[in-house]
Design a protein around this motif. Structure first.
Motif, PDB file in Angstrom:
ATOM      1  N   VAL B  34       0.838  -1.210   0.000  1.00 19.16           N
ATOM      2  CA  VAL B  34       0.000   0.000   0.000  1.00 19.16           C
ATOM      3  C   VAL B  34       0.869   1.255   0.000  1.00 19.16           C
ATOM      4  O   VAL B  34       0.636   2.188  -0.780  1.00 19.16           O
ATOM      5  CB  VAL B  34      -0.957   0.003   1.227  1.00 19.16           C
ATOM      6  N   PHE B  35       1.927   1.274   0.858  1.00 20.43           N
ATOM      7  CA  PHE B  35       2.761   2.475   0.920  1.00 20.43           C
ATOM      8  C   PHE B  35       3.596   2.659  -0.341  1.00 20.43           C
ATOM      9  O   PHE B  35       3.818   3.792  -0.778  1.00 20.43           O
ATOM     10  CB  PHE B  35       3.611   2.482   2.187  1.00 20.43           C
ATOM     11  N   TYR B  37       2.489   1.780  -3.223  1.00 25.27           N
ATOM     12  CA  TYR B  37       1.459   2.252  -4.156  1.00 25.27           C
ATOM     13  C   TYR B  37       1.239   3.768  -3.985  1.00 25.27           C
ATOM     14  O   TYR B  37       1.156   4.500  -4.967  1.00 25.27           O
ATOM     15  CB  TYR B  37       0.168   1.486  -3.879  1.00 25.27           C
ATOM     16  N   ILE B  38       1.190   4.220  -2.720  1.00 22.03           N
ATOM     17  CA  ILE B  38       0.956   5.647  -2.449  1.00 22.03           C
ATOM     18  C   ILE B  38       2.143   6.480  -2.957  1.00 22.03           C
ATOM     19  O   ILE B  38       1.966   7.435  -3.719  1.00 22.03           O
ATOM     20  CB  ILE B  38       0.736   5.885  -0.938  1.00 22.03           C
ATOM     21  N   VAL B  39       3.374   6.111  -2.544  1.00 25.92           N
ATOM     22  CA  VAL B  39       4.552   6.916  -2.888  1.00 25.92           C
ATOM     23  C   VAL B  39       4.834   6.863  -4.385  1.00 25.92           C
ATOM     24  O   VAL B  39       4.951   7.905  -5.050  1.00 25.92           O
ATOM     25  CB  VAL B  39       5.796   6.438  -2.091  1.00 25.92           C
TER      26      VAL B  39
END
Lengths: 262, 264
Positions: B34-35, B37-39
């Motif tokens: 998830v992180f 994906y965000i960054v």
């Protein structure tokens, strides 16, 4: 107030005597967090070696961000982390009795009884990094921007304390709280991601429900003059809201405390 | 050999008791994806490729490396050895008819296999949730080569954790060594960021160390890159494994004499 400060000073002296006996533990937190600090720096340096901007932040802003969250983390480690970290075990074992029956605020004692000086070098490192970030960013510092930044760092340290305490009050209401540190380990991943990168549902989660997203972001935005009045007001408002909620939750938790073997 | 299979089987079944740990281990795999994906989602809004990665290959890399880093569970070996030496219960391993290292190795295999199942499903589910155009190679030879590297890499990490664990005979408390090893390993194995983003000189130095081949190279190979480094990877890992076999045997035989069996 003076009585509380004197009490904190006595706790500090007691802790210092204890640390002199266990010297490896003295710098344990510094080594552990210092390496995390360097790794975070290396990760973003590696990314910035290949791109100019992440979102609308350049490398200088990211350096200030990493310095800021390291600073908040280090202040928290020095002052209160190791104290409130013991709360779940004290609730489980009934050792909280000793805190509730003394003529001093139990939360005050719990928070400041494990002051850890080993993380002070990390505070210095973080400040050097922030100064470096500011110097390469071309930001012109004014008295207002420095004072505002300091106030925001203090407020965000309080917010982090609030969130840490909220998580650790859960054992007041459940049978076992041993997995709490694992929950926090997971949540702290969010603290290392700049809040400006969160969008949509992630923004709601990490700006309001678990406000890790604003902790280092708001002071960074403030000192780099990229914060809006609304964002600033929101940051301060969230700290107030969470602090009021934390105090209420602590009192509510204590009223549910069933002493030993609860 | 059969007794070691039994040890692995017992540890596999024992994980059923620690459901919350299993859940959180899988959640960590998901959180890393998830992180990433965000960054990287934000970075790729203004870049089509970064160091030869597209958004799909970058996310595929994180899915594979997150999965591999979560099944690398050798930290537990250090914790158990250290705890048992400190409380005196390590004596058990000195009297039972099994090799101490192999005992911990098979314990690790048993628990890792259990976690692997849940981490695998966690990773696959998130591939569908994020609609990641998963860039896994279809070349069977490369997949098997990667699996060989992964096995050797995990074996090396078990050796390293065992080594740190038995240092407790000498240093009484090794939690700090273990913590530092864990933090450094997270970076140098490429589970935080693909190592190709680092300056070429740094990457060249890393190739002399085993960590490069534990998570990073297999992940890159599985997305169809760095295939030519496979042979070097096998050679480097084999050398380190052999060296650590000697180090572990001699360290254990030397330091065990300091153990008095009553705890510290």
């Amino acid at each position: 107030m003076r009585r509380n400060l004197r009490f904190i000073w006595i706790l500090f002296k007691l802790k210092l005597s204890h640390l002199m006996v266990f010297r490896l533990s003295f710098f344990g937190a510094f080594f552990a967090d210092g390496i995390l600090f360097l790794i975070q720096l290396l990760v973003f340096s590696a990314i910035y070696g290949n791109v100019d901007m992440i979102g609308n932040w350049n490398q200088a802003q990211m350096i200030i961000f990493i310095g800021t969250f390291s600073l908040i983390n280090a202040i928290s480690m020095v002052l209160a982390f190791f104290g409130i970290n013991q709360l779940p075990n004290k609730i489980k074992s009934g050792a909280l009795d000793h805190y509730l029956t003394k003529p001093i605020s139990p939360l005050l004692r719990l928070s400041f009884e494990s002051i850890d000086l080993g993380s002070i070098p990390l505070i210095v490192l973080a400040m050097v990094l922030i100064a470096y970030g500011i110097s390469i960013s071309g930001i012109i510092l004014t008295f207002t921007s420095v004072a505002g930044y300091i106030v925001l760092v203090i407020l965000m340290t309080i917010l982090w304390y609030d969130v840490e305490l909220i998580i650790r009050t859960i054992p007041f209401f459940v049978v076992s709280g041993t997995a709490i540190t694992r929950v926090e380990e997971l949540l702290e991943l969010c603290f290392r991601v700049p809040g400006i990168l969160f969008k949509g549902v992630y923004k709601i989660v990490f700006y309001f429900i678990l406000p890790y997203g604003i902790m280092a972001t708001v002071p960074t935005q403030f000192i780099s003059n990229t914060i809006t009045t609304w964002e600033l007001a929101y940051g301060v408002g969230i700290v107030l809201l969470f602090t009021v909620f934390t105090i209420w939750l602590w009192r509510f938790g204590v009223s549910h405390y069933k002493s030993a073997s609860s | 050999m059969r007794k070691y299979f039994e040890i692995a089987k017992i540890l596999f079944k024992a994980q059923l008791v620690y459901r919350f740990d299993v859940f959180f281990n899988a959640l960590f795999t998901v959180a890393k994806i998830v992180f990433a994906y965000i960054v990287w989602g934000v970075i790729f809004e203004s870049n089509t490729t970064v160091a030869g990665f597209t958004l799909s290959t970058m996310l595929s890399y994180y899915v594979i490396s997150s999965f591999l880093s979560q099944i690398e569970m050798s930290d537990g070996i250090t914790g158990e050895i250290s705890g048992r030496i400190r409380d005196g219960s390590f004596s058990k391993f000195m009297v039972i008819p099994s090799n101490t290292f192999l005992h911990f190795l098979w314990q690790n295999i048993g628990s890792t296999l259990f976690y692997m199942i849940f981490n695998f499903f966690a990773a696959v589910i998130w591939i569908f949730i994020f609609k990641i155009d998963f860039a896994l190679t279809t070349d069977i030879a490369i997949i098997f080569s990667s699996l060989l590297l992964i096995s050797l890499g995990l074996f090396f990490m078990v050796q390293l954790s065992y080594f740190i664990g038995i240092l407790t005979f000498k240093f009484k408390n090794v939690w700090l060594f273990n913590l530092i090893k864990g933090n450094i390993a997270a970076f140098v194995t490429g589970s935080l960021v693909p190592l190709v983003l680092l300056p070429m000189g740094v990457v060249d130095v890393m190739k002399f160390f085993p960590f490069y081949y534990v998570t990073y190279l297999p992940s890159m190979m599985l997305i169809g890159r760095n295939i030519d480094e496979f042979i070097v990877g096998i050679i480097v890992l084999s050398i380190y494994i052999l060296v650590f076999i000697i180090i572990n045997i001699s360290t254990y035989n030397f330091l065990r004499k300091k153990y008095d069996g009553v705890g510290i």
